[in-house]
Design a protein around this motif. Structure first.
Motif, short mmCIF file in Angstrom:
data_model
loop_
_atom_site.label_atom_id
_atom_site.label_comp_id
_atom_site.label_asym_id
_atom_site.label_seq_id
_atom_site.Cartn_x
_atom_site.Cartn_y
_atom_site.Cartn_z
N GLY C 265 -15.82 -12.06 10.53
CA GLY C 265 -15.89 -10.90 9.65
C GLY C 265 -14.85 -9.87 10.02
O GLY C 265 -14.14 -9.34 9.15
N VAL C 266 -14.74 -9.57 11.30
CA VAL C 266 -13.76 -8.59 11.76
C VAL C 266 -12.36 -9.03 11.35
O VAL C 266 -11.56 -8.23 10.86
N LEU C 267 -12.09 -10.32 11.51
CA LEU C 267 -10.75 -10.82 11.18
C LEU C 267 -10.44 -10.67 9.69
O LEU C 267 -9.29 -10.46 9.31
N THR C 268 -11.48 -10.78 8.84
CA THR C 268 -11.21 -10.63 7.41
C THR C 268 -10.97 -9.18 7.03
O THR C 268 -10.43 -8.90 5.96
N ILE C 269 -11.41 -8.26 7.87
CA ILE C 269 -11.19 -6.85 7.54
C ILE C 269 -9.76 -6.44 7.83
O ILE C 269 -9.19 -5.60 7.14
N ILE C 270 -9.15 -7.08 8.85
CA ILE C 270 -7.84 -6.63 9.32
C ILE C 270 -6.74 -6.65 8.25
O ILE C 270 -6.05 -5.65 8.08
N PRO C 271 -6.56 -7.75 7.50
CA PRO C 271 -5.47 -7.73 6.50
C PRO C 271 -5.64 -6.59 5.51
O PRO C 271 -4.67 -5.89 5.19
N GLY C 272 -6.87 -6.38 5.06
CA GLY C 272 -7.13 -5.29 4.12
C GLY C 272 -6.74 -3.95 4.72
O GLY C 272 -6.07 -3.15 4.08
N ALA C 273 -7.15 -3.74 5.96
CA ALA C 273 -6.84 -2.47 6.62
C ALA C 273 -5.33 -2.27 6.72
O ALA C 273 -4.82 -1.17 6.48
N LEU C 274 -4.61 -3.35 7.05
CA LEU C 274 -3.15 -3.25 7.16
C LEU C 274 -2.54 -2.87 5.82
O LEU C 274 -1.70 -1.97 5.73
N VAL C 275 -2.99 -3.56 4.77
CA VAL C 275 -2.42 -3.30 3.45
C VAL C 275 -2.70 -1.85 3.04
O VAL C 275 -1.82 -1.15 2.53
N ILE C 276 -3.90 -1.38 3.29
CA ILE C 276 -4.22 0.00 2.94
C ILE C 276 -3.28 0.96 3.64
O ILE C 276 -2.81 1.93 3.07
N TRP C 277 -3.03 0.67 4.91
CA TRP C 277 -2.17 1.56 5.67
C TRP C 277 -0.79 1.67 5.00
O TRP C 277 -0.22 2.75 4.91
N PHE C 278 -0.29 0.55 4.47
CA PHE C 278 1.03 0.59 3.86
C PHE C 278 1.04 1.36 2.53
O PHE C 278 2.05 1.95 2.18
N VAL C 279 -0.05 1.29 1.81
CA VAL C 279 -0.04 1.93 0.49
C VAL C 279 -0.76 3.27 0.49
O VAL C 279 -1.05 3.82 -0.56
N ARG C 280 -1.02 3.82 1.67
CA ARG C 280 -1.90 4.99 1.73
C ARG C 280 -1.42 6.16 0.85
O ARG C 280 -2.22 6.90 0.31
N ASN C 281 -0.09 6.28 0.69
CA ASN C 281 0.41 7.41 -0.09
C ASN C 281 0.24 7.21 -1.59
O ASN C 281 0.38 8.16 -2.36
N TYR C 282 -0.02 6.00 -2.00
CA TYR C 282 -0.15 5.74 -3.44
C TYR C 282 -1.59 5.47 -3.83
O TYR C 282 -1.88 5.28 -4.99
N ILE C 283 -2.46 5.43 -2.81
CA ILE C 283 -3.83 4.98 -3.08
C ILE C 283 -4.48 5.77 -4.20
O ILE C 283 -4.95 5.20 -5.18
N ALA C 284 -4.46 7.12 -4.06
CA ALA C 284 -5.21 7.92 -5.02
C ALA C 284 -4.68 7.71 -6.43
O ALA C 284 -5.42 7.43 -7.36
N LYS C 285 -3.36 7.81 -6.55
CA LYS C 285 -2.77 7.64 -7.87
C LYS C 285 -2.97 6.20 -8.36
O LYS C 285 -3.22 5.95 -9.53
N GLY C 286 -2.87 5.27 -7.41
CA GLY C 286 -3.03 3.87 -7.76
C GLY C 286 -4.40 3.56 -8.34
O GLY C 286 -4.51 2.87 -9.35
N PHE C 287 -5.43 4.11 -7.71
CA PHE C 287 -6.76 3.82 -8.21
C PHE C 287 -6.98 4.40 -9.59
O PHE C 287 -7.81 3.93 -10.34
N ALA C 288 -6.22 5.44 -9.91
CA ALA C 288 -6.36 6.02 -11.25
C ALA C 288 -5.51 5.24 -12.24
O ALA C 288 -5.36 5.65 -13.38
N LEU C 289 -4.92 4.13 -11.81
CA LEU C 289 -4.15 3.24 -12.68
C LEU C 289 -3.00 3.97 -13.34
O LEU C 289 -2.61 3.67 -14.47
#
Lengths: 357, 289, 292, 93
Positions: C265-289
């Protein structure tokens, strides 16, 4: 309405400002009369919005006091200052109707309903928004929206001042004129104190009783449009106001003579010899063609025909010189110009020098 | 934006169309075919007419699953939307807190759904789970494997844990797009905090909230993996939602006919709801312009 | 009334430093409490998972401890030493990546068409696409298995990648359309006047302008393909089995191997966490499509 | 590759052929008379021909489902009801 006193106001965004450059707004000491219209004029980043925000209470100045009438409001929050503000972009509550928008500030202040209705009706009448009073505000045009935001200020009887932060930016050009003259009329009729921020000199000059010209965080001159035109206190004011701006030529000043590039120019008054960098300033309107004694040779770069007059763009030596010339007279191949002696101002380190009595 | 008529634009849409048609239309047609036939395997089918539909429509098992699903979606929306708005309102708007909040809050969204289930299954167990241990320690008789109420509570808390961040992020995006001048004007007008929310923030969040409600409703309406991992639909059939029931029928019992009939009814409901929603949002959008 | 010039020292008033006494500072602190509490609520179950993954099975079952008494990496070692485990990890990555590429590539022209042109049936087509995003995967499980069997694609990465396109392509079109509509049409027209051909314009000018939109679309494709399991598990047997499905391996005759389950389970969380870190500046706008 | 797993029957084939024919027909109609004759009907928002077809089809599906659930297995009357409903939709929505 009340008088606004800016008591040695200065502001720095830094916690402990040391040099002059640390200040976004250098020291200002002004008393603005009740019921007058003031325009803060200057290029972007000159500190005019900072000054406006200090008056509205969005910024607490790091130095000095703001006094409305007799009351020190320096530390009061915006909502306690009884001011109204019209922003660059129309701020309206777009789920409300026009009338509800206008009633909003009164409702928040728990004004009795009958009084609200009366004042809202009055304001709608005043602004000529009658036909759309029951419509949702979001469907309106930009100028109507700006009127609503103005109306939210006008509707309150206790307003000390109405502040305008470049309110015409998003308005269509032909509506600009109309809205501005309506504003001017309203001001004449109801006499509220107005502070109007703009970078457009025409807007400022046609609108205000007094224009406050700002440059690099400093108030360089306060005056009526005529004063700004005739006696700019700073070469920047000369440049910035008038089209084309004032001609500024480096000169050596002695007595009632100035020497520009080896040519003597008559001054209307007598000046003491000045230390430092001296310049003379003369508006293009007071430059005329004349090849008589004391004239200066000018090399012509271009001539623009505006219709009512012509603008000659040229240079004396390396220094640019513009002249506004009447229509109909031919410009000779190698023209010479003279300046109206009474209209030549002398500057030292960019500041106006008063003549000897 | 003014768009020009150009039927050649169809060619640009064609790849999408073909791919989605392959993935959606063929399976849907197959489902329709199955729904009117009976099979005993080996690709031998017998015409059954509308029998399966009648069976499904009159089965209390289907009614209960449908009701449970609707109740679940309603509860989820009632909790996550207000909670999401509240959190978005209280989130920092600038400074180092912003990326920290955004990254940490999006974390649950990127966890595979069965792992989400596993996390909560482990977390809620009374022997090895922190939550289960704590609740038991407090004297609460908690056991999501035995008590239907506990199972529901666990699944709802899990879904709140999993998806509220989506609402938060959407609302946050709406909030940061409000120009500072609006707040200044509200101050000058003497507006209360509630008025600022009601007349400035809520209208500006309108569009993103619509997206949030749409996504949350649809996703909760077809939730499968997470509750399946935690409770397996139990205890009894207390948490057997439509999709769990569907998969049980189709894959577990291999009753193709009833499963297909159920799929179609399920899909019809989804279609109706998306249409209503789509119409409402686009009409609201046009009204605004 | 005269304009005063700057006097050089602005310390004439000793009041400098006094700021508005913030009546709401207590309330502000209370306000901070809400996101902090929420984040704690989010992290607590994750913490428990990590903590379990660092415990030995014996510790998990014998005593209840708030944190690992003898932290051990044995559980992770089990996973990394067993090809059957780590290959599933690679499988997941492969089909997620394939899906991302396919979805974004074919969604780009379609989104452009929707954002720039009106054409026969455009609105209905758009709605139909969206209904596929809303369709319950459970409905498709059975026919998908049949369909991909018929094409001989069962247990291949491409099968899962294409199946996930069912909900990812509509989403990508939706997101990209939002971002593209934010780019003024004049850009297109200017480029054509400057003699750009359509493909060159699209790749050289347009795509860089909506780069953040493409990133956001790719992120969402990653997200939904990565977290989906029902379809992925149905279409795979062993060769393309996703890691999330492999977690069922931890149950054996002797009961569940909780430590390894938690570690996976921990291992499956890691890729997601990494990806979030890369897109953190676009997350809010991104979720609003791109539609704020 | 075999398609037998799709288990086609004539009734379902006819059903799909009808739907596709309707879609193509709508396409041709739209091509011949573009614009989709938008109007504001009893639902108080603008609908085009395509919207009305969709509302008719979706509504018919629900009519049939309710008929099966509440009345009985014979769908002929339900079909008549659907047709009437579709006519109403095209007339007033």
């Amino acid at each position: 309405m009340s008088r606004i006193t800016l008591d040695h106001i200065a502001h720095s965004y830094l916690p402990s400002p040391k040099t002059e450059a640390d200040f976004a707004l250098k020291e200002v000491h002004q008393v603005w009369e009740d019921g007058s219209a003031y325009a803060l004029l200057g290029p972007s980043g000159c500190g005019k919005t900072t000054l406006l925000n200090i008056i509205s209470g969005l910024i607490t100045p790091s130095h000095g006091r703001v006094v409305f009438g007799e009351r020190d409001v320096t530390l009061l929050p915006t909502e306690a200052r009884n001011i109204a503000q019209v922003f660059q972009f129309p701020v309206i509550y777009d789920t409300m109707t026009v009338a509800e928008n206008l009633a909003f500030p009164l409702k928040n202040r728990k004004v009795p309903q009958a009084e609200i209705d009366r004042r809202v009706a009055e304001t709608i009448e005043m602004l000529g928004l009658g036909p759309m009073a029951r419509r949702k505000a979001r469907g309106l045009t930009a100028d109507q929206k700006q009127k609503i935001s103005l109306g939210r200020g006008l509707v309150r009887s206790d307003v000390n001042a109405i502040l305008f932060d470049e309110p015409l930016t998003v308005i269509d050009p032909h509506m600009k004129w109309q809205l501005r003259s309506q504003l001017k009329q309203l001001h004449r009729r109801y006499g509220f104190t107005m502070v109007y921020v703009t970078h457009d000199q025409t807007e400022a000059l046609t609108f205000a009783d007094k224009v406050v010209v700002m440059y690099a965080g400093e108030v360089v001159q306060v005056g009526t449009p005529a004063e700004l035109f005739e006696r700019p206190k700073h070469t920047f004011v000369g440049y910035f106001i008038g089209s084309p701006g004032m001609n500024v030529l480096p000169a050596e000043v002695a007595g009632d003579r100035a020497v520009v590039g080896g040519h003597a120019v008559a001054l209307g008054q007598h000046y003491r010899p000045q230390p430092g960098r001296t310049e003379i300033g003369v508006r293009p309107e007071f430059v005329r063609l004349d090849d008589g004694a004391g004239s200066l040779p000018i090399s012509v770069r271009s001539v623009e025909d505006i219709g009512r007059y012509r603008i000659l763009r040229g240079a004396i030596g390396p220094h640019e010189l513009n002249a506004v010339l009447p229509e109909g007279r031919a410009i000779p191949a190698s023209p010479r110009v003279v300046f109206d002696p009474a209209r030549v101002n002398v500057y030292r380190d960019a500041h106006l020098v008063e003549a000897e009595a | 934006m003014e768009k020009t008529w150009n039927n050649k634009a169809w060619f640009m849409v064609l790849p999408v169309l073909l791919l989605v048609a392959f993935s959606a239309v063929i399976p849907l047609m197959t489902v329709v075919n199955y729904s009117v036939q009976d099979t005993f395997g080996n690709n031998e089918f017998f015409w059954a007419g509308t029998e399966w539909f009648e069976e499904v429509l009159s089965s209390s098992r289907f009614h209960d699953a449908l009701l449970r699903t609707i109740a679940f979606s309603a509860i989820i929306l009632a909790i996550e939307i207000p909670l999401g708005i509240l959190i978005a309102l209280t989130m920092p708007r600038k400074g180092w807190g912003v990326p920290v909040c955004l990254v940490l809050m999006s974390l649950p969204l990127l966890i595979p759904w069965n792992v989400v289930g596993t996390i909560w299954q482990l977390f809620g167990r009374t022997d090895i789970g922190l939550l289960g241990r704590m609740l038991t320690g407090l004297g609460i008789d908690y056991n999501y494997g035995r008590n239907p109420f506990d199972a529901w509570a666990t699944i709802i808390v899990m879904d709140v844990w999993h998806w509220t961040s989506l609402v938060v992020l959407l609302c946050y995006a709406g909030l940061v797009s409000i120009p500072e001048a609006y707040y200044q004007a509200a101050k000058i007008d003497g507006a209360s905090r509630w008025s600022v929310f009601r007349f400035i923030e809520l209208p500006k969040m309108n569009r993103v909230l619509q997206i949030a409600i749409l996504l949350r409703f649809m996703d909760s309406f077809m939730i499968y993996t997470e509750p399946f991992v935690v409770t397996g639909g139990g205890p009894g059939s207390a948490t057997t939602f439509l999709s769990i029931d569907l998969v049980k029928t189709a894959v577990g019992q291999f009753d193709l006919g009833p499963a297909a009939a159920m799929s179609i009814i399920y899909f019809m409901i989804i279609l109706l709801l998306s249409w209503v929603f789509f119409t409402v949002t686009t009409q609201a959008g046009e009204d605004r312009s | 009334m005269t304009a005063t010039t700057y006097s050089g020292t602005a310390n004439n008033l000793s009041r400098a430093g006094i700021r508005v006494a913030t009546a709401g500072s207590g309330r502000r602190r209370l306000k901070r409490l809400v996101p902090v509490a929420y984040i704690l609520f989010l992290l607590l179950p994750v913490y428990w998972l990590v903590s379990l993954s660092l415990k030995s099975n014996q510790e998990i079952l014998s005593s209840f401890t708030l944190w690992p008494q003898n932290p051990t990496l044995t559980n992770f070692r089990v996973i990394f030493n067993d090809p059957a485990w780590y290959e599933t990890y690679i499988n997941s990555m492969t089909y997620v990546f394939l899906n991302m590429v396919i979805s974004v590539t074919i969604a780009l022209p379609a989104a452009y068409a929707f954002s720039r042109y009106r054409f026969l049936g455009d609105k209905h087509l758009f709605f139909w696409l969206l209904t596929n995003r809303m369709a319950p995967p459970a409905v498709f499980v059975l026919p998908f298995f049949q369909l991909y069997s018929a094409f001989g694609l069962i247990d291949t990465h491409i099968a899962v990648a294409i199946a996930h396109c069912l909900f990812n392509v509509p989403l990508a079109v939706w997101i990209l359309e939002g971002f593209m509509s934010g780019v003024p049409k004049e850009i297109d027209e200017t480029a054509y006047i400057d003699g750009y051909s359509f493909p060159r314009f699209f790749v050289k000018i347009f795509m860089p302008m909506i780069a953040s939109g493409i990133g956001v679309a790719a992120f969402f494709c990653f997200m939904f393909s990565w977290v989906e399991l029902l379809i992925a598990r149905t279409l795979t047997v062993t060769a393309a089995k996703p890691i999330a499905a492999a977690m069922t391996r931890t149950s054996s005759a002797t009961g569940l191997d909780y430590g390894v389950l938690a570690a996976a389970g921990v291992l499956t969380i890691i890729p997601g966490a990494l990806v979030i870190w890369f897109v953190r500046n676009y997350i809010a706008k991104g979720f609003a499509l791109g539609r704020v | 590759m075999t398609l037998s797993w799709m288990a086609w029957t004539w009734p379902t084939a006819i059903f799909f052929i009808t739907i596709f024919a309707l879609l193509i027909g709508m396409g041709v109609w739209e091509y011949a008379v573009p614009g989709g004759s938008p109007r504001v009907g009893i639902l108080r928002f603008e609908t085009t021909r395509g919207d009305r077809l969709f509302v008719s089809l979706l509504g018919s599906a629900f009519i049939c489902l309710f008929w099966l659930g509440l009345v009985g297995p014979s769908l002929w009357w339900a079909l008549a009801l659907c047709l009437g409903y579709a006519l109403c939709v095209f007339r007033w929505v």
